[in-house]
Design an enzyme around this catalytic site. Structure first.
Site, mmCIF file in Angstrom:
data_model
loop_
_atom_site.group_PDB
_atom_site.id
_atom_site.type_symbol
_atom_site.label_atom_id
_atom_site.label_comp_id
_atom_site.label_asym_id
_atom_site.label_seq_id
_atom_site.Cartn_x
_atom_site.Cartn_y
_atom_site.Cartn_z
ATOM 1 C CG HIS A 180 -19.071 11.022 -17.312
ATOM 2 N ND1 HIS A 180 -18.505 10.665 -16.099
ATOM 3 C CD2 HIS A 180 -18.047 11.463 -18.079
ATOM 4 C CE1 HIS A 180 -17.198 10.874 -16.157
ATOM 5 N NE2 HIS A 180 -16.897 11.363 -17.342
ATOM 6 C CB ILE A 206 -16.928 1.830 -9.564
ATOM 7 C CG1 ILE A 206 -16.319 3.106 -10.157
ATOM 8 C CG2 ILE A 206 -16.787 0.669 -10.525
ATOM 9 C CD1 ILE A 206 -14.836 3.128 -10.195
ATOM 10 C CG LEU A 207 -22.942 0.750 -9.622
ATOM 11 C CD1 LEU A 207 -24.038 1.229 -10.561
ATOM 12 C CD2 LEU A 207 -23.510 0.446 -8.241
ATOM 13 N N GLY A 243 -27.222 16.641 -5.402
ATOM 14 C CA GLY A 243 -28.447 16.219 -6.067
ATOM 15 C C GLY A 243 -29.090 17.288 -6.936
ATOM 16 C CG ASN A 266 -23.666 7.682 -15.075
ATOM 17 O OD1 ASN A 266 -24.023 8.277 -14.052
ATOM 18 N ND2 ASN A 266 -22.416 7.682 -15.493
ATOM 19 C CG MET A 295 -19.892 10.909 -6.951
ATOM 20 S SD MET A 295 -19.645 11.267 -8.693
ATOM 21 C CE MET A 295 -17.910 11.660 -8.665
ATOM 22 C CD GLU A 318 -23.799 17.765 -15.199
ATOM 23 O OE1 GLU A 318 -24.389 17.246 -14.234
ATOM 24 O OE2 GLU A 318 -22.600 18.100 -15.167
ATOM 25 C CB SER A 341 -21.877 11.867 -22.232
ATOM 26 O OG SER A 341 -20.853 12.523 -22.937
ATOM 27 C CD GLU A 369 -16.666 -1.039 -22.016
ATOM 28 O OE1 GLU A 369 -16.721 0.144 -22.373
ATOM 29 O OE2 GLU A 369 -16.587 -1.983 -22.795
ATOM 30 C CG LEU A 370 -14.881 4.392 -15.139
ATOM 31 C CD1 LEU A 370 -15.720 4.516 -13.888
ATOM 32 C CD2 LEU A 370 -13.418 4.657 -14.830
ATOM 33 C CG ASP A 371 -17.857 7.294 -16.387
ATOM 34 O OD1 ASP A 371 -18.972 7.170 -15.856
ATOM 35 O OD2 ASP A 371 -16.875 7.778 -15.804
#
Lengths: 245, 201
Positions: free
Chosen positions: B106, B89-90, B11, B104, B87, B171, B133, B140-142
């Site tokens: 990434h 996937i939704l 975190g 998000n 981490m 970040e 990013s 879609e994944l990322d």
């Protein structure tokens, strides 16, 4: 009974004891004798498995005609049956635009392969596999290498390969002591031939002294001769082995 | 603006949001993790933010997990949902429900290196630069519309760890800034395009 148990135990520990050495292998791809692309394959050892990447870019004259690149990766582990993939992804770019992007999760235990949504994979698909390990288009050659090492007397091998559009079974046959020439040097290799794809078969050559890695791959597809030839291999943890072939 | 932050690990991006919360007009209503031992939950507790751990392994399907996750999020009626190292996937159903208000971060210069192990893959690919990013989340994944990126040069002696550390610094700077754009109402999603101050990004 105790003898059998001991033999089974020894057999399993022998299999599990052999591990891939992290390495960097460079390959040259030629089509009909014309050098098209260079590829770097890198294997990393993780705490609980392996991470394998392949990055290819057009080179030489081909690069002037088309800027084409492929980045693929595979996460896999080794169990008593050999290489078992966990995830595979590939992205192909033409002139910096994504032309193909597949991401799949692989679960050999539940015999399922499922895709993630990407730019070129707009629908989630799930494929059922048969019992046994599942590999992917990248880790398949390491799966063969593993079996060549751990089953020296076995001559035929069968693999389930998940590629993002299907799960297919491919059969391979082994031929020992084959003379090959790479970059002008002669070697004695193990030849492995894919046997169940008529007109589209693969011949791959593996060198025992290079940890059974593939050094030469030939394929005839669509009337074209594809040739993958290793040009450099670096295995840092094995006496700092670095060979330029 | 009220928000909910989803995490899975230490975190550190959550911490940068907590540290900047007043400045970026973000009121973090809750922090939710899919891992019970995630250190980010402690960071939230230390900042007196309600926490929830929803172990995805206790659910038989992604749909079931996402349903509970969604119910938990909705208790706080957030206007922004921030994935800060989440981490998991939704499902499409979940992402569609929160379209336009879920961001998000990434650790790669998307569309390069979607998914995991981004730093090692950037090194293996011989990239000269790498980065981070922030994008709107779609199914879609990322792959949702990119809002902003921060770049760093890859150094000759970089390892995956050293690269990760240097990207993480970026970040921590970039994410609060983008969240601030959103809380100010300057950043919106129209169709499949992100707009900042009315300009397509």
């Amino acid at each position: 009974m105790r003898l059998i148990a001991t033999l089974v135990f020894l057999s399993f520990t022998h299999t599990a004891a052999w591990a891939f050495a992290p390495h960097i292998a460079n390959y040259q791809l030629s089509i009909n004798g014309l050098k098209i692309a260079e590829e770097v394959r890198t294997l990393h050892q993780l705490e609980d498995g392996y991470f394998y990447t392949a990055n290819a870019n057009t080179s030489g004259l081909a690069a002037m005609i088309k800027d084409y690149s492929i980045a693929a990766s595979s996460t896999f582990n080794i169990n008593d049956q050999g290489v078992s993939s966990v995830a595979y992804q590939i992205m192909e770019q033409e002139d910096k635009k994504i032309s193909k992007s597949y991401v799949i999760d692989i679960n050999s235990q539940s015999k399922t392969v499922s895709s993630q949504l990407t730019k070129t994979q707009p629908k989630i698909n799930t494929w059922k596999a048969k019992k046994g390990n599942i590999t992917d288009p990248l880790s398949i050659f390491l799966a063969i290498a593993f079996d060549l090492k751990t089953h020296p007397k076995k001559t035929t091998f069968s693999y389930q390969i998940a590629n993002g559009s299907s799960v297919e079974t491919q059969e391979f046959q082994r031929f020992n002591n084959q003379a090959i020439n790479i970059q002008g040097k002669n070697y004695t290799a193990i030849k492995v031939v894919r046997t169940n794809h008529q007109g589209n078969n693969i011949q791959a050559y593996f060198l025992k002294e290079y940890r059974y890695l593939p050094v030469l791959i030939k394929q005839i597809k669509g009337g074209r001769n594809y040739l993958y030839e290793i040009t450099n291999l670096k295995i840092p943890n094995i006496n700092g082995l670095q060979v330029t072939l | 603006m009220k928000g909910v932050v989803l995490i899975s690990g230490s975190g550190s991006n959550l911490q940068s949001l907590i540290d900047n919360a007043d400045h970026i007009n973000l009121e973090i209503g809750a922090v939710i993790s899919n891992k019970e031992g995630a250190y980010g939950l402690k960071r939230a507790q230390q900042a007196n933010i309600p926490t929830h751990a929803i172990n995805h392994k206790q659910f038989s399907s992604r749909e079931e997990f996402d349903q509970i996750l969604s119910q938990t999020i909705d208790q706080y009626q957030p206007e922004i949902i921030i994935l800060a190292g989440f981490m998991r996937i939704l499902t499409s159903k979940f992402t569609q429900k929160y379209t336009g208000k879920m961001l998000n971060i990434h650790p790669s210069l998307l569309p390069k290196f979607q998914g995991l192990n981004t730093h090692q893959r950037a090194l293996d690919a011989g990239e000269s630069e790498h980065g981070v990013s922030v994008h709107f989340v779609t199914d879609e994944l990322d792959g949702g519309p990119i809002i902003a990126q921060s770049r760093i040069n890859i150094l000759a002696d970089d390892s995956a760890d050293s690269l990760a550390r240097r990207v993480l610094v970026e970040e921590h700077k970039l994410f609060p800034e983008v969240v601030h754009w959103f809380t100010q109402g300057r950043l919106i999603l129209k169709g499949s395009q992100a707009f900042l101050d009315g300009q397509a990004l």
